[in-house]
Design an enzyme around this catalytic site. Structure first.
Site, PDB file in Angstrom:
ATOM      1  N   CYS A 238       0.823  -1.204   0.000  1.00  0.00           N
ATOM      2  CA  CYS A 238       0.000   0.000   0.000  1.00  0.00           C
ATOM      3  C   CYS A 238       0.863   1.263   0.000  1.00  0.00           C
ATOM      4  O   CYS A 238       0.361   2.363  -0.159  1.00  0.00           O
ATOM      5  CB  CYS A 238      -0.971   0.004   1.176  1.00  0.00           C
ATOM      6  SG  CYS A 238      -2.392  -1.079   0.915  1.00  0.00           S
TER       7      CYS A 238
ATOM      8  N   ASP B 192     -11.916  -3.238   3.114  1.00  0.00           N
ATOM      9  CA  ASP B 192     -12.675  -2.002   2.896  1.00  0.00           C
ATOM     10  C   ASP B 192     -14.187  -2.227   3.003  1.00  0.00           C
ATOM     11  O   ASP B 192     -14.927  -1.291   3.299  1.00  0.00           O
ATOM     12  CB  ASP B 192     -12.308  -1.387   1.543  1.00  0.00           C
ATOM     13  CG  ASP B 192     -10.970  -0.650   1.602  1.00  0.00           C
ATOM     14  OD1 ASP B 192     -10.656  -0.092   2.673  1.00  0.00           O
ATOM     15  OD2 ASP B 192     -10.255  -0.626   0.591  1.00  0.00           O
TER      16      ASP B 192
ATOM     17  N   GLY C 206     -12.775 -12.653 -12.881  1.00  0.00           N
ATOM     18  CA  GLY C 206     -11.776 -11.604 -12.769  1.00  0.00           C
ATOM     19  C   GLY C 206     -11.268 -11.153 -14.109  1.00  0.00           C
ATOM     20  O   GLY C 206     -11.857 -11.439 -15.146  1.00  0.00           O
TER      21      GLY C 206
HETATM   22 CO    CO Z   1      -9.520   1.312   3.429  1.00  0.00          CO
HETATM   23 CO    CO Z   2      -8.571   0.609  -0.247  1.00  0.00          CO
END
Ligand code: CO
Ligand code: CO
Length: 348
Positions: free
Chosen positions: A21, A94, A141
């Site tokens: 990330c 998320d 996908g």
């Molecule tokens: Co998030």
């Molecule tokens: Co995210």
């Protein structure tokens, strides 16, 4: 099973230009670009891009809304199956961070076609393991070839519109609970440089593959309304955004913020990612550092891949929430407090 990686790079993480990330686009640049887009005024869109939330939410009727998100990352670890598990846990997080239940997902694959197919098979199998654990289905996908491999999921979930957890939901008086220790960014940076001890790698993988579903349930059961997961913008970046969107100030008790064992030593050895520096710059204008030194601030801004949740609960719910998180295997801690204010982040 052991699969040979071609000689051009002995290790999967060598194909990545950054660490997980930490590869996110600079948040200030992204904000500038997104500002130029015309927002939707459709009333069904309960949560859109404006608040920097974890996922979009689309109301179907008074009882149900869809939660939709997508996330993919470069290799953060060298074991292909672990990378698949990390990327999947990171993507579905998320949905959990919005208070949602994941239903189905699609693989998002950028694959270097010099790498063996079996390696991709391992990545996808890792994602499937996470889907089985989270009770959702991977239903297809999309793949493209790419010199730098990337993997993740687009995930669809559901949430009750009156039980959503958002960035704008922190309330003055809320105590802040963090459900995983920080330090994943430091450790994955050290992995890339080949200086991470095996125990630190194991601890980071365990943390990154730990699903945030049970923690989200604790947040909901504790009456939380403000929640996010700590990912690429680090604890400071994500809390800073929540503070602004919620119209509160946030005080962080620096000494109470848990770190993965070994993370501080690796940071002292120089394994601080560029993402941490970028995140500190992003929150600089709202940040009161108190007496915290440079390295501590960098650790608080360390970009997490598949980090924990941070949420706000009433003072009288703190003890029960922490007890339940501990009981279910989390290394959670009360790390601070929200109070009436205007989006300041105060370290003490
Ligand atoms: Co998030
Ligand atoms: Co995210």
């Amino acid at each position: 099973m052991s699969i040979q990686v071609p000689p051009r790079a002995e290790r999967l993480t060598h194909y990545s230009h950054g660490a997980g990330c930490a590869c996110k686009l600079d948040p200030s640049r992204l904000a500038r670009v997104v500002r130029g887009l015309i927002p939707s005024d459709r009333p069904e869109l309960l949560v859109g891009p404006q608040t920097g939330d974890d996922a979009a939410v689309w109301k179907l009727d008074d009882q149900r809304a869809l939660v939709v998100t997508a996330d993919f990352i470069t290799p953060v670890v060298d074991d292909a199956r672990d990378w698949g598990r990390v990327a999947a846990a990171n993507a579905v997080s998320d949905v959990y961070a919005m208070g949602g239940r994941p239903l189905l997902a699609l693989n998002l694959v950028c694959w270097n076609d010099e790498l063996p197919d079996e390696l991709l098979g391992e990545v996808l199998a890792g994602a499937q393991e996470i889907a089985a654990e989270g009770g959702f289905v991977v239903a297809g996908g999309h793949t493209v070839t790419d010199p730098e491999p990337k993997f993740g999921l687009a995930v669809v979930g559901e949430v009750a519109p009156d039980r959503m957890l958002t960035n704008a939901g922190l309330r003055a008086g809320d105590a802040l609970i963090l459900t995983k220790p920080l330090g994943v960014g430091v450790i994955t940076t050290a992995i890339k440089r080949g200086i991470a001890p095996p125990e630190a790698i194991d601890a980071a993988v365990r943390s990154m593959t730990w699903l945030n579903g049970p923690a989200a349930r604790v947040a909901l059961d504790s009456g939380a309304t403000g929640t996010t997961d700590v990912t690429g913008f680090g604890l400071l970046g994500h809390l800073g955004r929540m503070a602004r969107e919620s119209g509160v100030d946030v005080t962080i008790d620096v000494a109470r913020v848990p770190l993965i064992d070994g993370a501080r030593a690796l940071a002292e050895a120089g394994a601080v990612s560029g993402g941490a520096v970028r995140n500190v710059n992003w929150v600089d204008a709202q940040l009161d550092r108190g007496t915290a030194d440079e390295l501590t601030v960098a650790l608080l801004a360390d970009p997490q891949t598949s980090g924990g949740l941070v949420f706000g609960v009433d003072e009288d719910k703190v003890e029960a929430a922490l007890a339940e998180l501990t009981r279910s295997g989390h290394r959670a801690a009360r790390i601070g407090q929200a109070q009436a204010g205007s989006g300041r982040l105060v370290l003490r």
